[in-house]
Design a protein around this motif. Structure first.
Motif, PDB file in Angstrom:
ATOM      1  N   TYR A  47       0.906  -1.224  -0.047  1.00 28.24           N
ATOM      2  CA  TYR A  47      -0.195  -0.062  -0.117  1.00 28.24           C
ATOM      3  C   TYR A  47       0.879   1.256  -0.151  1.00 28.24           C
ATOM      4  N   LEU A  48       2.181   1.247   0.753  1.00 30.18           N
ATOM      5  CA  LEU A  48       2.774   2.460   0.889  1.00 30.18           C
ATOM      6  C   LEU A  48       3.521   2.649  -0.333  1.00 30.18           C
ATOM      7  N   ALA A  49       3.841   1.256  -1.011  1.00 28.62           N
ATOM      8  CA  ALA A  49       4.672   1.675  -2.416  1.00 28.62           C
ATOM      9  C   ALA A  49       3.564   2.157  -3.448  1.00 28.62           C
ATOM     10  N   ASP A  50       2.412   1.724  -3.365  1.00 30.70           N
ATOM     11  CA  ASP A  50       1.491   2.355  -4.272  1.00 30.70           C
ATOM     12  C   ASP A  50       1.254   3.713  -4.111  1.00 30.70           C
ATOM     13  N   LYS A  51       1.157   4.170  -2.808  1.00 30.22           N
ATOM     14  CA  LYS A  51       0.786   5.567  -2.703  1.00 30.22           C
ATOM     15  C   LYS A  51       2.166   6.290  -2.914  1.00 30.22           C
ATOM     16  N   LEU A  52       3.468   5.884  -2.565  1.00 34.06           N
ATOM     17  CA  LEU A  52       4.484   6.535  -3.007  1.00 34.06           C
ATOM     18  C   LEU A  52       4.785   6.637  -4.628  1.00 34.06           C
ATOM     19  N   GLN A  53       4.280   5.577  -5.298  1.00 33.79           N
ATOM     20  CA  GLN A  53       4.414   5.747  -6.830  1.00 33.79           C
ATOM     21  C   GLN A  53       3.326   6.826  -7.128  1.00 33.79           C
ATOM     22  N   GLU A  54       2.109   6.565  -6.851  1.00 35.43           N
ATOM     23  CA  GLU A  54       0.994   7.839  -6.942  1.00 35.43           C
ATOM     24  C   GLU A  54       1.855   9.326  -6.650  1.00 35.43           C
ATOM     25  N   THR A  55       2.225   9.459  -5.622  1.00 34.01           N
ATOM     26  CA  THR A  55       2.800  10.630  -5.199  1.00 34.01           C
ATOM     27  C   THR A  55       3.900  11.203  -6.194  1.00 34.01           C
ATOM     28  N   ILE A  56       4.833  10.194  -6.349  1.00 37.81           N
ATOM     29  CA  ILE A  56       5.969  10.462  -7.136  1.00 37.81           C
ATOM     30  C   ILE A  56       5.273  10.995  -8.637  1.00 37.81           C
ATOM     31  N   ALA A  57       4.448  10.107  -8.805  1.00 40.39           N
ATOM     32  CA  ALA A  57       3.847  10.548 -10.244  1.00 40.39           C
ATOM     33  C   ALA A  57       2.923  11.884 -10.392  1.00 40.39           C
ATOM     34  N   SER A  58       2.309  12.134  -9.437  1.00 40.45           N
ATOM     35  CA  SER A  58       1.709  13.499  -9.390  1.00 40.45           C
ATOM     36  C   SER A  58       2.864  14.457  -9.258  1.00 40.45           C
ATOM     37  N   LEU A  59       3.947  14.309  -8.471  1.00 42.86           N
ATOM     38  CA  LEU A  59       4.945  15.397  -8.386  1.00 42.86           C
ATOM     39  C   LEU A  59       5.490  15.522  -9.609  1.00 42.86           C
ATOM     40  N   GLN A  60       5.621  14.540 -10.245  1.00 44.87           N
ATOM     41  CA  GLN A  60       6.401  14.672 -11.656  1.00 44.87           C
ATOM     42  C   GLN A  60       5.403  15.326 -12.544  1.00 44.87           C
TER      43      GLN A  60
END
Length: 480
Positions: free
Chosen positions: A236-249
């Protein structure tokens, strides 16, 4: 070194701890079983000897009382094969009359201390070293009573060496069982520790990959225990990090585009202003009329810059929540009519016809008056810009469930399907040249969207090429 590293892992530590626990448990169990069995075996043997002594005493009491020692001797020798242990028959004076073993002891008088208690009518039990045998023995002494008088005693005994061999067999059996248990424990603890450490190692590997930018791998959840829950939380943390990084990018990319767009939008009017100011400074104009025209162009470009800066400030403040919405109960009919009234000079310049269709039962809304008027002016102004001269613009409003819908419909060229989602982005212009000619900044629809979002409403567009576009936004009914 490799062995030390393997021991220093979670699986190694778990296996060592499991093995130590099992070894300690087996050690305590072996000692306890040995002690209990030894006591049980000794107690059981003593009970058998006492029972046997009582039976022999019952059979010999009369003959011993009458002094018929031959009969006693004959009985003992004839029956010794049925005895559990070795037997002595002792008369009332402590003299050994007969034995089943060690015939040399016959005729030996026992020490008074050894026969004192038994001749007092008590049953004596003893374990330990015997002077007569030169080794540890277990024996019992049972008094032979006749006519309320102790006439002798039956001694039943057995060397402890024989009993000890049985106990050694038991200890050997426990040892073999312990070795088997240790082997099984090592196998089970290794398997169990691996099942614990495998997902943890997988998490470590994936976390290192995530540190290098790879967010595609996930931990396979193999159980529903705490380790499985940890793996699920990790995923779940990995999914959220991936989403957050994608959003930041994405935001970073939008920021780069925004800076580029702002730079472009500022450069165009500034370049124009610079050129005309330089021409005026150098006197490069043919007449006073040209000079006046240059001044008008400079003034127009300055106004355009001011509009651009104001729109940027408005959009930034709305997005950051720095502009507080003054929410109140409003009559939307009056705001719509007032917005159209402000745009009437522009409408008349293009000889447009505007049709207002407001439902009779249009309810009050909960909104910020100035901001909703800004939305209406933006959308109606866009409709005016894109509607051909002499055509019609419609402003329609009606209730739908707990919302009020406002629609601004033009008869312009329409918007291509691939552009429908992009028109809300900053500085996006379907026709850049025509928009620049009209003095647009490309921020109007972005401002509209943010204002409506802050009102918990929605805004969207329906368009068909060659037939026009309809911009629609919703507001919450005040009596909801």
């Amino acid at each position: 070194m490799k062995l030390l590293r393997s021991i220093d892992t979670i699986s190694g530590k778990l296996m060592i701890r499991f093995t130590i626990i099992i070894l300690v448990t087996l050690f305590i169990l072996a000692i306890s079983l040995s002690y209990l069995f030894q006591n049980y075996y000794y107690g059981s043997t003593e009970k058998k000897f006492i029972d046997q002594g009582n039976k022999i005493a019952a059979l010999l009491q009369r003959s011993l009382y009458e002094g018929n020692y031959d009969e006693t001797l004959f009985f003992l020798r004839d029956s010794q094969r049925f005895f559990e242990g070795n037997v002595w028959i002792v008369d009332s004076k402590g003299l050994i009359l007969v034995t089943t073993q060690q015939k040399e002891l016959q005729g030996v008088r026992l020490n008074k201390n050894e026969v004192k208690q038994v001749f007092q009518g008590k049953i004596v039990k003893k374990r330990g070293f015997s002077y007569y045998f030169g080794e540890p023995v277990l024996f019992v002494a049972v008094p032979i009573n006749f006519a309320n008088k102790v006439v002798g005693a039956v001694f039943v005994y057995s060397p402890l060496a024989g009993i000890g061999s049985t106990l050694n067999d038991l200890r050997r059996l426990v040892l073999y069982a312990a070795l088997i248990a240790i082997i099984l424990t090592l196998i089970l603890s290794f398997t169990l520790s691996k099942s614990f450490s495998r997902p943890l190692k997988r998490m470590q590997k994936i976390s290192l990959n995530m540190a290098h930018g790879d967010f595609d791998e996930r931990v396979v959840i193999e159980s529903e225990d705490e380790v499985g829950q940890l793996a699920q939380s990790f995923n779940y943390l990995a999914d959220k990090l991936q989403e957050t990084i994608a959003s930041l990018q994405e935001k970073e990319e939008q920021q780069r585009r925004f800076v580029a767009d702002v730079s472009h939008e500022l450069r165009t009017p500034l370049t124009s202003i610079q050129g005309f100011v330089k021409a005026l400074r150098d006197g490069v104009y043919e007449s006073e009329q040209d000079k006046e025209e240059y001044y008008q162009i400079i003034l127009s470009e300055v106004k355009r810059l001011i509009r651009l800066v104001n729109d940027l400030l408005d959009l930034s403040q709305i997005e950051l929540g720095q502009i507080k919405m003054e929410m109140e109960i409003l009559d939307l009919k009056g705001i719509i009519k007032n917005s159209i009234r402000n745009l009437m000079p522009k409408i008349k310049d293009k000889e447009l016809r505007i049709v207002i269709e407001l439902a009779d039962d249009l309810p009050l809304v909960f909104a910020d008056r100035d901001r909703i008027e800004q939305v209406l002016i933006n959308l109606i102004s866009n409709a005016i810009d894109f509607t051909p001269q002499g055509e019609t613009i419609k402003v329609i409003s009606k209730r739908e469930d707990d919302e009020v819908l406002v629609m601004i419909k033009d008869t312009g060229p329409g918007i291509p399907v691939e552009e429908l989602n992009n028109i809300w982005n900053r500085f996006h212009k379907v026709d850049k040249a025509r928009t620049r000619d009209r003095g647009g900044t490309g921020l109007g629809l972005s401002i509209v969207r943010e204002i409506i979002r802050h009102h918990q409403g929605e805004v969207w567009v329906e368009s068909e090429l060659g037939k026009g576009s309809t911009f629609i936004f919703s507001l919450l009914v005040a009596d909801k």
